[in-house]
Design an enzyme around this catalytic site. Structure first.
Site, PDB file in Angstrom:
ATOM      1  N   ASP B  85       4.327 -21.794  33.886  1.00 11.25           N
ATOM      2  CA  ASP B  85       5.295 -21.324  34.880  1.00 11.25           C
ATOM      3  C   ASP B  85       4.962 -19.943  35.411  1.00 11.25           C
ATOM      4  O   ASP B  85       5.388 -19.568  36.500  1.00 11.25           O
ATOM      5  CB  ASP B  85       6.703 -21.349  34.294  1.00 11.25           C
ATOM      6  CG  ASP B  85       6.788 -20.664  32.942  1.00 11.25           C
ATOM      7  OD1 ASP B  85       6.604 -19.429  32.899  1.00 11.25           O
ATOM      8  OD2 ASP B  85       7.034 -21.348  31.928  1.00 11.25           O
ATOM      9  N   GLU B 105      -3.402 -24.011  30.768  1.00  8.45           N
ATOM     10  CA  GLU B 105      -2.214 -24.849  31.023  1.00  8.45           C
ATOM     11  C   GLU B 105      -2.699 -26.275  31.296  1.00  8.45           C
ATOM     12  O   GLU B 105      -3.611 -26.475  32.082  1.00  8.45           O
ATOM     13  CB  GLU B 105      -1.430 -24.270  32.212  1.00  8.45           C
ATOM     14  CG  GLU B 105      -0.379 -25.176  32.817  1.00  8.45           C
ATOM     15  CD  GLU B 105       0.703 -25.608  31.837  1.00  8.45           C
ATOM     16  OE1 GLU B 105       1.307 -24.737  31.181  1.00  8.45           O
ATOM     17  OE2 GLU B 105       0.919 -26.835  31.705  1.00  8.45           O
ATOM     18  N   ASP B 136      -6.467 -28.925  28.061  1.00 10.87           N
ATOM     19  CA  ASP B 136      -5.726 -29.067  26.812  1.00 10.87           C
ATOM     20  C   ASP B 136      -5.950 -27.822  25.943  1.00 10.87           C
ATOM     21  O   ASP B 136      -7.085 -27.504  25.578  1.00 10.87           O
ATOM     22  CB  ASP B 136      -6.241 -30.337  26.101  1.00 10.87           C
ATOM     23  CG  ASP B 136      -5.566 -30.573  24.761  1.00 10.87           C
ATOM     24  OD1 ASP B 136      -4.822 -29.676  24.284  1.00 10.87           O
ATOM     25  OD2 ASP B 136      -5.770 -31.654  24.186  1.00 10.87           O
ATOM     26  N   GLY B 137      -4.880 -27.168  25.605  1.00  7.34           N
ATOM     27  CA  GLY B 137      -4.973 -25.924  24.841  1.00  7.34           C
ATOM     28  C   GLY B 137      -5.580 -26.105  23.460  1.00  7.34           C
ATOM     29  O   GLY B 137      -6.291 -25.216  22.971  1.00  7.34           O
ATOM     30  N   ASP B 157       2.698 -21.079  23.942  1.00  5.43           N
ATOM     31  CA  ASP B 157       3.974 -21.457  24.553  1.00  5.43           C
ATOM     32  C   ASP B 157       3.911 -22.914  24.983  1.00  5.43           C
ATOM     33  O   ASP B 157       4.495 -23.303  25.994  1.00  5.43           O
ATOM     34  CB  ASP B 157       4.273 -20.562  25.768  1.00  5.43           C
ATOM     35  CG  ASP B 157       5.669 -20.805  26.303  1.00  5.43           C
ATOM     36  OD1 ASP B 157       6.597 -20.879  25.494  1.00  5.43           O
ATOM     37  OD2 ASP B 157       5.829 -20.940  27.534  1.00  5.43           O
ATOM     38  N   TYR B 227      19.234 -22.911  24.479  1.00  2.42           N
ATOM     39  CA  TYR B 227      18.706 -23.650  23.336  1.00  2.42           C
ATOM     40  C   TYR B 227      19.851 -24.167  22.478  1.00  2.42           C
ATOM     41  O   TYR B 227      20.956 -23.605  22.472  1.00  2.42           O
ATOM     42  CB  TYR B 227      17.763 -22.767  22.513  1.00  2.42           C
ATOM     43  CG  TYR B 227      16.371 -22.676  23.105  1.00  2.42           C
ATOM     44  CD1 TYR B 227      16.178 -22.677  24.475  1.00  2.42           C
ATOM     45  CD2 TYR B 227      15.241 -22.616  22.291  1.00  2.42           C
ATOM     46  CE1 TYR B 227      14.913 -22.611  25.023  1.00  2.42           C
ATOM     47  CE2 TYR B 227      13.968 -22.544  22.832  1.00  2.42           C
ATOM     48  CZ  TYR B 227      13.817 -22.540  24.203  1.00  2.42           C
ATOM     49  OH  TYR B 227      12.560 -22.467  24.735  1.00  2.42           O
TER      50      TYR B 227
END
Lengths: 292, 292
Positions: B85, B105, B136-137, B157, B227
């Site tokens: 984001d 990301e 892919d992280g 994150d 949350y």
């Protein structure tokens, strides 16, 4: 195995699914109720005059009230308006300086229900310093004889006193009746809205409290999953007299003195006490005009 | 009038009521979406790979990540896994010591959506130090060449790394791949469960992180209404080297340096940073065996 945060998982207990107040009351009066819990979150069971939420929250909430309002000076006489469940009484009980604990609760059914179904909370009534008055707290406060103003601390746990949902208790006259029932330099604690509430103006709230109490005014908050935004706020106010530093507890709890409670608090300690006064930048800006 | 906490009341904006992902995506791609907000609480809009929540929460969450992972030593090279984001990039941007910000990301659509509909968050991409990798992280971390290990700080994150909902990222090998990509004494920050989650064992989580990182390990939390339990947790870990004191920020934000952001943070400041590490008694007992 018990969870580290001290309360059982929803999956370990049967739950009551009730559609309306009658059903809830029927359950409450016929068998011990189990709160419906989601995985992360506590759900409040609201029956008239009686709000139940999970034990560990209460421990924090009540201890917050408690230590905030029992600072420096020896506190001997305490008045609690509402709080009929007994939990706040249990927490006041940890303090050996207190001689007398008056409580004014409007609804005797709340007391009976907690004594029957939540004995670990209602255990507060077993403290011999407790004097119970059944009646309207607003009237009780109006009738505290000025010649006998002896309260060092007043804890309000009965209504929304300040903020967007305040009712009659939010009016200036009511707050002034609380102030009048305190000795000079005495302290008051009441619930206040969450900082996340879009219609809550912390600056207005502080201004109103300053006008009524004329002493120190602080706002604090703590995590409370059962509440809508995950936190509860508190207003701490003192009447005219030496300034009261609410932020740094000068009478930390004696870990060996549980009063009538069965053990030390699960949540509260001096660190979380002080942390509760740390304000996000948007709140500081409104309160003090600081840049960050 | 804008609310003191910096975001608009639900009553001030039209809302989108969408029944399924297709409808949400259609709205997202055709017109700027407005999050549906209840009075107190933020409601997450979950579309694949993209979680939107209110701006002011993000500000705190991201800044928490940010300052936690940028302690004492000059931090020059930062890796962000996920966070497409752009909000975390925006917060890193406030730090002038940083030379290079790599971000990996997996979903380009997230970036495009935020750039179009949430430009104040995606503004992070405007920092010229940002190098974007789409992929892919987990694979990215596996392939960081050991000879070129230069990251001072890694921010995760992208997934639940530790705790009851951990997926592949929670395995020992993954955490070790993060540790290997850091310089000695480098630091990692990732989300961790809420203390209120009944199935979250903080002690297990700390043990796992100690094993993988072999340096300092701390847990922190902050209020996050969107949350489930009203809070989010963080794990802060450092690799073998001089101990890292995560609790006391030694590089407080320069209030005059916003980086690419348009103003100072709404939530974060050094006080709430330190308060985030204060643990309730039940958590302290599990962590340190203390009585209260």
């Amino acid at each position: 195995m018990a969870a580290e945060n001290g309360f059982a998982s929803a999956h370990e207990s049967p739950t009551i699914h009730a559609q309306d107040l009658d059903q809830i009351t029927t359950h409450l009066l016929s068998s011990p109720p189990i709160l419906e819990m989601e995985n992360h979150n506590g759900v409040s069971l609201n029956i008239p005059g009686c709000q139940c939420f999970q034990q560990v929250n209460m421990d924090m909430v009540l201890l917050s009230y408690n230590d905030y309002v029992l600072p420096k000076q020896a506190v001997r006489n305490v008045l609690l308006i509402g709080g009929g469940d007994g939990g706040i009484l249990r927490e006041i009980s940890r303090h050996s300086s207190v001689d007398r604990i008056d409580i004014c609760e409007i609804d005797k059914m709340v007391i009976d229900a907690y004594k029957r179904f939540f004995p670990d909370i209602a255990i507060g009534y077993e403290d011999p310093r407790v004097n119970l008055h059944i009646g309207d707290g607003v009237e009780f406060l109006k009738n505290v004889p000025q010649a006998q103003v002896t309260y060092d601390a007043i804890i309000l746990d009965a209504f929304q006193c300040v903020g967007p949902d305040e009712k009659e208790a939010g009016d200036k006259c009511f707050l002034e009746s609380v102030a009048k029932a305190l000795r000079p330099g005495g302290v008051m604690c009441c619930p206040a809205e969450s900082l996340w509430h879009t219609e809550f103006s912390l600056s207005d709230c502080i201004a109103k409290c300053r006008e009524a109490f004329k002493g120190s005014v602080s706002y604090a908050w703590c995590t409370t999953p059962a509440y809508a935004s995950g936190m509860i706020g508190f207003m701490l106010c003192s009447t005219e007299g030496p300034p009261v530093d609410f932020i740094h507890p000068v009478n930390p709890l004696n870990p060996e003195n549980y009063g009538v409670a069965k053990g030390p608090p699960l949540f509260y300690n001096s660190e979380v006490h002080t942390a509760a006064f740390c304000m996000p930048s948007f709140a500081k800006k409104k309160m003090f005009g600081s840049k960050i």
